[in-house]
Design a protein around this motif. Sequence first.
Motif, mmCIF file in Angstrom:
data_model
loop_
_atom_site.group_PDB
_atom_site.id
_atom_site.type_symbol
_atom_site.label_atom_id
_atom_site.label_comp_id
_atom_site.label_asym_id
_atom_site.label_seq_id
_atom_site.Cartn_x
_atom_site.Cartn_y
_atom_site.Cartn_z
ATOM 1 N N ASN A 139 26.576 118.179 83.461
ATOM 2 C CA ASN A 139 25.812 116.701 83.357
ATOM 3 C C ASN A 139 26.879 115.789 82.502
ATOM 4 O O ASN A 139 26.980 114.475 82.546
ATOM 5 N N THR A 176 19.668 120.435 91.821
ATOM 6 C CA THR A 176 18.687 119.209 91.705
ATOM 7 C C THR A 176 17.946 119.504 90.405
ATOM 8 O O THR A 176 18.291 120.341 89.620
ATOM 9 N N ASN A 177 16.945 118.517 90.121
ATOM 10 C CA ASN A 177 16.463 118.638 88.644
ATOM 11 C C ASN A 177 15.553 120.194 88.750
ATOM 12 O O ASN A 177 15.463 120.587 87.529
ATOM 13 N N LYS A 222 16.473 123.196 85.943
ATOM 14 C CA LYS A 222 15.334 123.704 84.999
ATOM 15 C C LYS A 222 15.454 125.389 85.306
ATOM 16 O O LYS A 222 15.530 125.959 84.449
#
Length: 111
Positions: A2, A22-23, A27
């Motif tokens: 990122n 994706t988020n 995680k």
Amino acid sequence: MNSKSEASMIKNEKEPLICSLTNVELKERKKTIEKFKSMVYEKNEIENGIVFKLEGADDNLESIMNLVKLERKCCTFLTFDLRIQKDAYPLQVTISGPEGTRDFLIHELGL
């Protein structure tokens, strides 16, 4: 990946450095990396990567495969080499890539 600092460390002119996770997957990736780090009992730096040794348990093999699946979507410049022998022998995972990969693994992923 990122941040610009991550991308600037890697010298890869062939493919863009774009993370497609994706988020939720990011995680999961963080947890997967932490689990991988906890399984490693030896690591050796090589020119453009790191060689890791882990116990030869099936659970460790499964965790390695989860890491590879996620990193194929995130850090597409990474190359994974896995050496598997008998159950009692350690697993050996080499993570490498273009110039700057070793520093990326150490500083950005904490490996």
